[in-house]
Design a protein around this motif. Structure first.
Motif, mmCIF file in Angstrom:
data_model
loop_
_atom_site.group_PDB
_atom_site.id
_atom_site.type_symbol
_atom_site.label_atom_id
_atom_site.label_comp_id
_atom_site.label_asym_id
_atom_site.label_seq_id
_atom_site.Cartn_x
_atom_site.Cartn_y
_atom_site.Cartn_z
ATOM 1 N N ALA A 219 37.215 48.349 41.337
ATOM 2 C CA ALA A 219 36.981 47.462 42.475
ATOM 3 C C ALA A 219 35.968 46.376 42.130
ATOM 4 O O ALA A 219 36.015 45.270 42.679
ATOM 5 C CB ALA A 219 36.500 48.271 43.675
ATOM 6 N N ALA A 220 35.057 46.675 41.198
ATOM 7 C CA ALA A 220 34.031 45.703 40.819
ATOM 8 C C ALA A 220 34.610 44.509 40.075
ATOM 9 O O ALA A 220 33.939 43.479 39.942
ATOM 10 C CB ALA A 220 32.969 46.385 39.955
ATOM 11 N N PHE A 221 35.841 44.618 39.598
ATOM 12 C CA PHE A 221 36.477 43.493 38.917
ATOM 13 C C PHE A 221 37.027 42.454 39.898
ATOM 14 O O PHE A 221 37.301 41.320 39.497
ATOM 15 C CB PHE A 221 37.628 43.980 38.027
ATOM 16 N N LEU A 222 37.211 42.837 41.155
ATOM 17 C CA LEU A 222 37.879 41.953 42.113
ATOM 18 C C LEU A 222 37.208 40.591 42.255
ATOM 19 O O LEU A 222 37.895 39.559 42.217
ATOM 20 C CB LEU A 222 37.999 42.648 43.472
ATOM 21 N N PRO A 223 35.866 40.507 42.421
ATOM 22 C CA PRO A 223 35.261 39.179 42.556
ATOM 23 C C PRO A 223 35.410 38.307 41.318
ATOM 24 O O PRO A 223 35.277 37.086 41.406
ATOM 25 C CB PRO A 223 33.772 39.502 42.822
ATOM 26 N N GLU A 224 35.662 38.923 40.163
ATOM 27 C CA GLU A 224 35.846 38.156 38.947
ATOM 28 C C GLU A 224 37.289 37.657 38.800
ATOM 29 O O GLU A 224 37.552 36.750 38.020
ATOM 30 C CB GLU A 224 35.482 39.005 37.728
ATOM 31 N N LEU A 225 38.191 38.262 39.553
ATOM 32 C CA LEU A 225 39.604 37.900 39.451
ATOM 33 C C LEU A 225 40.056 36.959 40.556
ATOM 34 O O LEU A 225 40.858 36.050 40.310
ATOM 35 C CB LEU A 225 40.469 39.174 39.495
ATOM 36 N N ALA A 226 39.575 37.187 41.770
ATOM 37 C CA ALA A 226 40.117 36.495 42.943
ATOM 38 C C ALA A 226 39.157 35.448 43.487
ATOM 39 O O ALA A 226 37.933 35.619 43.433
ATOM 40 C CB ALA A 226 40.445 37.505 44.048
ATOM 41 N N GLN A 227 39.741 34.360 44.000
ATOM 42 C CA GLN A 227 38.956 33.409 44.759
ATOM 43 C C GLN A 227 38.368 34.116 45.985
ATOM 44 O O GLN A 227 38.943 35.070 46.508
ATOM 45 C CB GLN A 227 39.847 32.253 45.223
ATOM 46 N N ARG A 228 37.224 33.639 46.443
ATOM 47 C CA ARG A 228 36.550 34.312 47.555
ATOM 48 C C ARG A 228 37.460 34.410 48.772
ATOM 49 O O ARG A 228 37.529 35.445 49.434
ATOM 50 C CB ARG A 228 35.279 33.548 47.914
ATOM 51 N N GLU A 229 38.164 33.313 49.089
ATOM 52 C CA GLU A 229 39.027 33.311 50.272
ATOM 53 C C GLU A 229 40.296 34.132 50.079
ATOM 54 O O GLU A 229 41.015 34.396 51.032
ATOM 55 C CB GLU A 229 39.407 31.875 50.642
ATOM 56 N N ALA A 230 40.596 34.515 48.833
ATOM 57 C CA ALA A 230 41.842 35.231 48.546
ATOM 58 C C ALA A 230 41.616 36.678 48.148
ATOM 59 O O ALA A 230 42.550 37.340 47.704
ATOM 60 C CB ALA A 230 42.611 34.507 47.432
ATOM 61 N N MET A 231 40.402 37.196 48.322
ATOM 62 C CA MET A 231 40.130 38.571 47.903
ATOM 63 C C MET A 231 41.006 39.580 48.642
ATOM 64 O O MET A 231 41.469 40.556 48.061
ATOM 65 C CB MET A 231 38.652 38.899 48.117
ATOM 66 N N GLY A 232 41.207 39.359 49.928
ATOM 67 C CA GLY A 232 42.059 40.276 50.684
ATOM 68 C C GLY A 232 43.478 40.289 50.159
ATOM 69 O O GLY A 232 44.108 41.352 50.044
ATOM 70 N N ARG A 233 43.990 39.106 49.811
ATOM 71 C CA ARG A 233 45.354 39.012 49.294
ATOM 72 C C ARG A 233 45.477 39.701 47.936
ATOM 73 O O ARG A 233 46.390 40.495 47.696
ATOM 74 C CB ARG A 233 45.753 37.543 49.172
ATOM 75 N N VAL A 234 44.537 39.413 47.028
ATOM 76 C CA VAL A 234 44.593 40.011 45.692
ATOM 77 C C VAL A 234 44.366 41.521 45.775
ATOM 78 O O VAL A 234 45.037 42.303 45.091
ATOM 79 C CB VAL A 234 43.553 39.350 44.767
ATOM 80 N N SER A 235 43.436 41.946 46.639
ATOM 81 C CA SER A 235 43.236 43.372 46.844
ATOM 82 C C SER A 235 44.512 44.035 47.355
ATOM 83 O O SER A 235 44.843 45.159 46.965
ATOM 84 C CB SER A 235 42.092 43.598 47.837
ATOM 85 N N GLY A 236 45.228 43.335 48.218
ATOM 86 C CA GLY A 236 46.496 43.870 48.736
ATOM 87 C C GLY A 236 47.530 44.083 47.649
ATOM 88 O O GLY A 236 48.339 45.020 47.721
#
Length: 290
Positions: A219-236
């Motif tokens: 989960a700690a990789f998410l901010p490095e992968l996704a734009q801030r506004e798209a974190m929910g989408r990438v997490s999905g």
């Protein structure tokens, strides 16, 4: 501008687009396709589905020689500022992040979801109470205490592991160790038979601790992968892969259970096989991540 409203745009310190009624001007911006303008420092700003740069000379809005607004072409269209729904859309990712990196990250959810589905929810928990504990009244309590102990260990140790991972850029290395620990401990569950209470408790505590470590680290990789506004989408995307992986592992395990029961095999035969199925899918699918 062909009937479209012209607004002035700039970026604030957080790289967010603002509409100005006064203040420093970047230039008139015409809304056409993905909005395009440029930061004051000359860099092209990128935010999920939003590309921004200064209009080119003579293009929709400003003609430098006359100093007047120039008309837009007939191709000008007003659009909504929405992110593309495409899987792994580049606009949802941080600059420099390749789609294959996000695919590898999402595959980790695919890999480890079978552990929670088969071991914790559908198969081994029932086997633990009914076979390992021989249906004793304390069986459910023993299972609950084992999970509680593992969760307590994670609560006490994960902050230090997270701090170490950040300080030494070691998230991926620690994720590999966590994966290996959970896979090996789950493999040990295949050796559990009637009366092997302490072996089962030890394997459950160890596997669940390493599973939780892996969940936190990935989960700690998410901010490095996704734009801030798209974190929910990438997490999905990761969650969707996880559901598929969990259902696939459970489906294969239950298919074998039904076949084994039809052949007259006991739970001491087919439950260990489901642990092997879970371990195999976890290990093979996680290779894509690394």
């Amino acid at each position: 501008c062909n009937g479209l409203q012209i607004r002035l745009a700039r970026f604030d310190s957080g790289s967010r687009l603002q509409q100005l009624s006064s203040g420093p001007q970047v230039g008139p911006v015409c809304f056409q396709g993905p909005i395009i303008a440029r930061r004051p420092d000359g860099e092209t700003g990128r935010r999920s589905g939003l590309k921004i740069r200064r209009p080119r000379n003579g293009a929709c809005g400003f003609e430098p020689r006359s100093g007047h607004h120039a008309p837009c072409t007939l191709r000008t269209r007003t659009t909504l500022l929405t992110l593309p729904m495409t899987l792994f859309a580049q606009e949802s990712l941080m600059p420099g992040v390749a789609k294959r990196e996000v695919f590898g990250w999402a595959m980790y959810d695919f890999a480890n979801s079978g552990y929670t589905t088969v071991v914790m929810t559908a198969v081994f928990n029932v086997y633990f109470v009914g076979v390992v504990a021989d249906g004793a009244d304390w069986g459910t309590l023993a299972w609950t205490l084992a999970l509680g102990l593992s969760n307590a260990l994670v609560m006490l140790t994960m902050p230090f592991i997270g701090a170490y991972a950040d300080a030494h850029a070691a998230k991926k290395r620690l994720l590999m160790i966590s994966t290996a620990g959970c896979v090996l401990a789950t493999l040990l569950l295949a050796k559990v038979g009637p009366g092997d209470l302490w072996l089962a408790v030890t394997a459950i505590v160890v596997s669940n601790v390493f599973y939780a470590y892996g969940e936190s680290l990935t989960a700690a990789f998410l901010p490095e992968l996704a734009q801030r506004e798209a974190m929910g989408r990438v997490s999905g995307w990761g969650w969707s892969f996880g559901y598929f992986g969990g259902m696939l592992t459970l489906g294969l395990s239950l298919a074998y259970v039904l076949w084994a029961q039809a052949q007259g095999f006991a739970a001491t035969h087919f439950v260990p096989v489901t642990m092997l199925i879970t371990t195999g899918i976890y290990a093979l699918a996680a290779l894509v991540t690394f």
